[in-house]
Write a protein that holds these residues in place. Structure first.
Motif, PDB file in Angstrom:
ATOM      1  N   THR A 264       0.768  -1.181   0.027  1.00  0.00           N
ATOM      2  CA  THR A 264       0.078   0.107   0.009  1.00  0.00           C
ATOM      3  C   THR A 264       0.849   1.211  -0.075  1.00  0.00           C
ATOM      4  O   THR A 264       2.034   1.297   0.371  1.00  0.00           O
ATOM      5  N   THR A 311     -10.103  -4.401   0.971  1.00  0.00           N
ATOM      6  CA  THR A 311     -11.489  -4.705   1.074  1.00  0.00           C
ATOM      7  C   THR A 311     -12.026  -5.926   0.417  1.00  0.00           C
ATOM      8  O   THR A 311     -12.486  -7.039   1.046  1.00  0.00           O
ATOM      9  N   SER A 385     -20.631   1.015   3.520  1.00  0.00           N
ATOM     10  CA  SER A 385     -19.710   1.977   2.672  1.00  0.00           C
ATOM     11  C   SER A 385     -18.543   1.978   3.039  1.00  0.00           C
ATOM     12  O   SER A 385     -18.296   1.831   4.331  1.00  0.00           O
ATOM     13  N   GLU A 388     -13.573   6.028   1.938  1.00  0.00           N
ATOM     14  CA  GLU A 388     -13.394   7.554   1.888  1.00  0.00           C
ATOM     15  C   GLU A 388     -14.790   7.788   2.786  1.00  0.00           C
ATOM     16  O   GLU A 388     -15.695   7.327   2.987  1.00  0.00           O
ATOM     17  N   ASP A 411     -20.983   2.771   7.882  1.00  0.00           N
ATOM     18  CA  ASP A 411     -20.114   3.601   7.140  1.00  0.00           C
ATOM     19  C   ASP A 411     -18.928   3.218   8.117  1.00  0.00           C
ATOM     20  O   ASP A 411     -18.717   3.508   8.979  1.00  0.00           O
ATOM     21  N   THR A 412     -17.899   2.268   7.486  1.00  0.00           N
ATOM     22  CA  THR A 412     -17.037   1.642   8.187  1.00  0.00           C
ATOM     23  C   THR A 412     -15.711   2.129   7.898  1.00  0.00           C
ATOM     24  O   THR A 412     -15.048   2.289   6.802  1.00  0.00           O
ATOM     25  N   TRP A 414     -11.522   1.823   8.290  1.00  0.00           N
ATOM     26  CA  TRP A 414     -10.471   1.074   8.567  1.00  0.00           C
ATOM     27  C   TRP A 414      -9.336   1.193   7.387  1.00  0.00           C
ATOM     28  O   TRP A 414      -9.633   2.040   6.525  1.00  0.00           O
ATOM     29  N   GLN A 415      -8.431   0.303   7.534  1.00  0.00           N
ATOM     30  CA  GLN A 415      -7.230   0.503   6.554  1.00  0.00           C
ATOM     31  C   GLN A 415      -6.628  -0.792   6.339  1.00  0.00           C
ATOM     32  O   GLN A 415      -6.818  -1.710   6.867  1.00  0.00           O
ATOM     33  N   GLU A 417      -3.787  -1.575   6.658  1.00  0.00           N
ATOM     34  CA  GLU A 417      -3.034  -1.736   7.955  1.00  0.00           C
ATOM     35  C   GLU A 417      -3.922  -2.406   9.017  1.00  0.00           C
ATOM     36  O   GLU A 417      -3.345  -3.410   9.788  1.00  0.00           O
ATOM     37  N   ASN A 521      -6.433  10.088  -1.833  1.00  0.00           N
ATOM     38  CA  ASN A 521      -7.423   9.090  -2.084  1.00  0.00           C
ATOM     39  C   ASN A 521      -8.240   9.321  -3.045  1.00  0.00           C
ATOM     40  O   ASN A 521      -9.053  10.092  -3.225  1.00  0.00           O
ATOM     41  N   ARG A 526      -5.859   4.323  -2.806  1.00  0.00           N
ATOM     42  CA  ARG A 526      -5.078   4.974  -2.076  1.00  0.00           C
ATOM     43  C   ARG A 526      -3.425   5.045  -2.785  1.00  0.00           C
ATOM     44  O   ARG A 526      -2.930   4.228  -3.254  1.00  0.00           O
TER      45      ARG A 526
HETATM   46  C1  WT7 Z   1      -7.712   5.127   4.241  1.00  0.00           C
HETATM   47  C2  WT7 Z   1      -7.386   3.655   4.145  1.00  0.00           C
HETATM   48  C3  WT7 Z   1     -10.833   0.366   4.594  1.00  0.00           C
HETATM   49  C4  WT7 Z   1     -10.522  -0.273   3.028  1.00  0.00           C
HETATM   50  C5  WT7 Z   1     -10.496   0.548   2.141  1.00  0.00           C
HETATM   51  C6  WT7 Z   1      -9.321   1.719   1.822  1.00  0.00           C
HETATM   52  C7  WT7 Z   1      -9.865   6.264   4.309  1.00  0.00           C
HETATM   53  C8  WT7 Z   1     -11.344   4.115   4.612  1.00  0.00           C
HETATM   54  C9  WT7 Z   1     -13.057   5.239   5.480  1.00  0.00           C
HETATM   55  C10 WT7 Z   1     -14.330   5.682   6.041  1.00  0.00           C
HETATM   56  C11 WT7 Z   1     -13.418   7.681   5.958  1.00  0.00           C
HETATM   57  C12 WT7 Z   1     -12.305   6.264   5.208  1.00  0.00           C
HETATM   58  C13 WT7 Z   1      -9.072   6.560   5.390  1.00  0.00           C
HETATM   59  C14 WT7 Z   1      -8.184   5.629   5.624  1.00  0.00           C
HETATM   60  N1  WT7 Z   1     -11.273   5.481   4.615  1.00  0.00           N
HETATM   61  N2  WT7 Z   1     -12.703   4.196   5.049  1.00  0.00           N
HETATM   62  N3  WT7 Z   1     -15.334   4.887   6.327  1.00  0.00           N
HETATM   63  N4  WT7 Z   1     -14.737   6.942   6.223  1.00  0.00           N
HETATM   64  N5  WT7 Z   1     -12.500   7.555   5.336  1.00  0.00           N
HETATM   65  O1  WT7 Z   1      -8.124   0.900   2.488  1.00  0.00           O
HETATM   66  O2  WT7 Z   1      -6.351   1.953   0.922  1.00  0.00           O
HETATM   67  O3  WT7 Z   1      -5.646   1.283   3.179  1.00  0.00           O
HETATM   68  O4  WT7 Z   1      -7.124   3.485   2.554  1.00  0.00           O
HETATM   69  O5  WT7 Z   1      -9.243   5.344   3.528  1.00  0.00           O
HETATM   70  O6  WT7 Z   1      -8.190   7.836   5.178  1.00  0.00           O
HETATM   71  O7  WT7 Z   1      -6.804   5.895   6.221  1.00  0.00           O
HETATM   72  P1  WT7 Z   1      -6.847   1.968   2.320  1.00  0.00           P
END
Ligand code: WT7
Length: 645
Positions: A264, A311, A385, A388, A411-412, A414-415, A417, A521, A526
């Motif tokens: 990532t 995801t 969702s 973002e 509205d979930t 996570w990352q 990581e 984003n 990402r």
């Molecule tokens: C970044 C992580 C989680 C799997 C998809 C992305 C943003 C993610 C939300 C949410 C606001 C969110 C954050 C995070 N993000 N979900 N529900 N509300 N922001 O994974 O590529 O590792 O990106 O996505 O900024 O740090 P990723």
């Protein structure tokens, strides 16, 4: 940073019926961390050997289910067949041409087991086994899921590279993990067009030394593509192997054995290899999938993400399959062959849970609700969702036109990581607020802190951190423990630093405010400004490049590239196209800058540092503030003129 706020004062109380029947119970929030996950681990996973200890806290190196042995593929496939669910549909496979296409088919758990065993036996013939890494570079076809599970069965760590990334990205990631085998497909089929896949991989692998010795090719389009000494079709590899599960038993893995790496983007440097291990990750995704989406035996679940991202790993492959859940696996893109293809899918299969991104919802919103209205979507119970922040108006549209004015939206947050969902409303419990992820999942302890480490109060935006371990947390960055500690555990010594801005409202609900670092984003994908800059300077005409993001109605953020050219080179339209192509070649199409601004120089301080704050303001069309420390303030005026033209 996003400035959207939740629709003032608006909340949606949970449906009392859902509160009565929901899998998640309010008291789980108050349970002891170890007790909660111990109960989940016993209820949700099958172990070859019991663990001695639920959690070895020792942050940042927490370990989960120490001493246990299990296999992820066994938990996702075999045990369901052994338990009498072999005839249950695991995957409703929807091809690019949509659910009416003759290529649409169902794969039961027994079918899946046979396919996985066959592929695993084939891979064994190429020397793949426990600890031998495998790369996967594929689109959304069932063989991609089969490939991940076949690796897990053998104890071979996988790294999936998003099918839309360049061959160069594939080669870099495979070399980093030292993959011996790469699994790919002949061509990609998306939006009615076939596109290169295997030849992309070849270009990347042939550009330099590679650890990849064999390339396994799945036939998708059946096109006549060049095959070399290194290549073998999956059909040929598995022509004479057994599909009997006993011919290929699931390898017992330690709880903390590597399951996969997923690369990532960080704010600087090359992509980071995020390490996920077996037991904690699998339990985290299974538990969150079950409780957040309230999965029942007869649920039909559709996560419209791509397996190339986390995801897809967590909520297409491992979570739903560990739960023995029926899923839709969709190859295509929204809007092809028709703008209502998504709603045809929901109607045909009776989808009860839909999990997607704000970007996708925004496309549907733009095309109009008539497409959804033409179909019976009454099967939908829960919406999700991810990726973002979701704007309140998009949230309301989703609930109204997809959720029949009643389905709750999870509205979930996570990352990559974190491995699984950490902040989310819970069905039947949370009073929903449009545009907010709201509440920590049981066992998760978020805090919002200022740069000095003080906890912030209501409506004060600060840094989101997590103070307690969770099972699916990344264990480290592959071969770069120092970067792991620097990036996530050095800002505060006692907490995981997520890189997101957030604030609490008066009710203690959390609103995510976007990244605080140089991570961009775009449509939930990402990217780092640094990666895009590195791609731009690979072009012979470019002297220097700096990248910033601006808000975009469709994609959340869009990339603005500021470029200075070598010698007397001119910033023409052709060059702009060439630069966008350069980025597509180097990273992938999704990283192409939306806007390219040429200038004689980049705005620098007297000490030679590029003033990134200024570029951010320029990109966003905001006030520039103090430019007096610049060596040459006229370059900014030059840029501003182009931005406005
Ligand atoms: C970044 C992580 C989680 C799997 C998809 C992305 C943003 C993610 C939300 C949410 C606001 C969110 C954050 C995070 N993000 N979900 N529900 N509300 N922001 O994974 O590529 O590792 O990106 O996505 O900024 O740090 P990723």
């Amino acid at each position: 940073m996003s400035e959207q706020t939740a629709t003032e004062g608006k909340t949606y109380p949970p449906d009392p019926e859902l509160s009565k029947t929901a899998n998640v119970r309010p008291e789980m929030k108050d349970q002891d961390l170890r007790e909660f996950w111990d109960e989940q681990a016993k209820a949700r996973l099958d172990w070859f050997q019991d663990y001695d200890e639920v959690l070895d806290w020792n942050l940042p190196y927490a370990k989960w289910f120490v001493g246990g042995k299990l296999n992820a593929c066994y938990n996702c496939v075999d045990r369901h067949v052994e338990g009498g669910k072999g005839d249950k549909v695991a995957l409703h496979v929807v091809p690019d041409e949509g659910p009416d296409s003759p290529e649409a088919r169902d794969i039961t758990f027994s079918d899946l087991q046979r396919e996985v065993v066959k592929m695993a036996n084939g891979l064994k013939e190429l020397g793949v086994g426990k600890g031998v890494p495998v790369g996967i570079y594929m689109q959304m076809i069932p063989e991609a899921v089969v490939a991940m599970l076949a690796c897990a069965r053998l104890g071979a760590p996988h790294t999936v590279v998003f099918g839309g990334f360049s061959g160069k990205a594939v080669a870099e990631r495979c070399n980093d993990l030292e993959c011996k085998v790469l699994i790919t497909q002949d061509e990609a089929m998306r939006g009615g067009k076939s596109g290169a896949q295997k030849t992309n991989a070849d270009e990347g692998l042939d550009a330099g030394p590679t650890t990849v010795e064999k390339v396994v090719v799945v036939k998708r389009s059946g096109a006549d593509i060049p095959m070399g000494d290194r290549d073998i079709y999956l059909d040929d590899l598995t022509a004479n192997v057994s599909d009997d599960p006993e011919s290929c038993p699931c390898e017992p893995m330690d709880s903390e054995d590597l399951l996969f790496l997923l690369y990532t983007s960080g704010s600087t440097g090359k992509p980071k290899g995020v390490v996920h291990t077996t037991a904690g990750y699998l339990l985290g995704v299974a538990t969150t999938h079950n409780l957040v989406f309230d999965v029942k035996d007869d649920s039909v679940y559709w996560c419209a993400a791509d397996i190339g991202w986390i995801t897809g790993h967590s909520y297409i492959t491992y979570g739903p399959l560990a739960n023995g859940c029926t899923s839709v696996l969709y190859e295509g893109v929204p809007g092809y062959p028709d703008k209502d293809v998504w709603w045809k899918i929901v109607e045909k299969y009776g989808v009860t849970i839909l999990y997607t991104s704000p970007t996708a919802i925004k496309s549907h919103m733009k095309w109009g609700e008539q497409h959804a209205q033409g179909h019976d979507l009454s099967s939908i119970r829960i919406l999700g969702s991810v990726g973002e922040p979701i704007n309140p108006d998009v949230w309301e549209w989703y609930r109204e036109h997809v959720g029949g004015g009643k389905a709750p939206i999870m509205d979930t947050w996570w990352q990559t990581e974190t491995g699984h969902i950490l902040i989310t409303p819970l069905p039947g419990i949370t009073h929903l607020k449009p545009g907010m992820a709201q509440q920590p999942f049981p066992g998760v302890r978020p805090e919002i802190r200022d740069d000095e480490g003080n906890q912030l109060g209501v409506e004060q935006t600060g840094n989101l951190v997590l103070t307690q371990p969770w099972p699916g947390m990344m264990r480290t960055l592959y071969n770069d423990d120092e970067r792991f500690r620097d990036t996530y555990w050095s800002k505060y010594s006692d907490a995981y630093f997520a890189g997101d801005g957030a604030k609490y409202d008066a009710d203690g609900d959390i609103q995510l405010m976007g990244r605080i670092d140089d991570v961009v984003n775009v449509s939930g994908h990402r990217l780092s400004t640094f990666e895009v800059e590195s791609a731009l300077v690979e072009h012979a005409d470019v002297a220097e490049a700096a990248v910033a993001a601006r808000k975009d109605d469709d994609t959340g953020q869009a990339i603005v590239a500021f470029v200075s050219l070598r010698g007397d080179k001119q910033g023409t339209e052709e060059l702009e196209q060439a630069l966008r192509e350069q980025v597509a070649q180097s990273i992938g199409k999704l990283a192409r800058p939306a806007t390219v601004i040429f200038a004689s120089d980049l705005p620098k301080t007297r000490s030679g540092k590029i003033m990134r704050r200024l570029l951010k303001n320029l990109a966003e069309g905001e006030e520039l503030g103090d430019t007096s420390t610049l060596v040459d303030p006229t370059v900014v005026e030059e840029m501003q003129k182009q931005m406005n033209s």
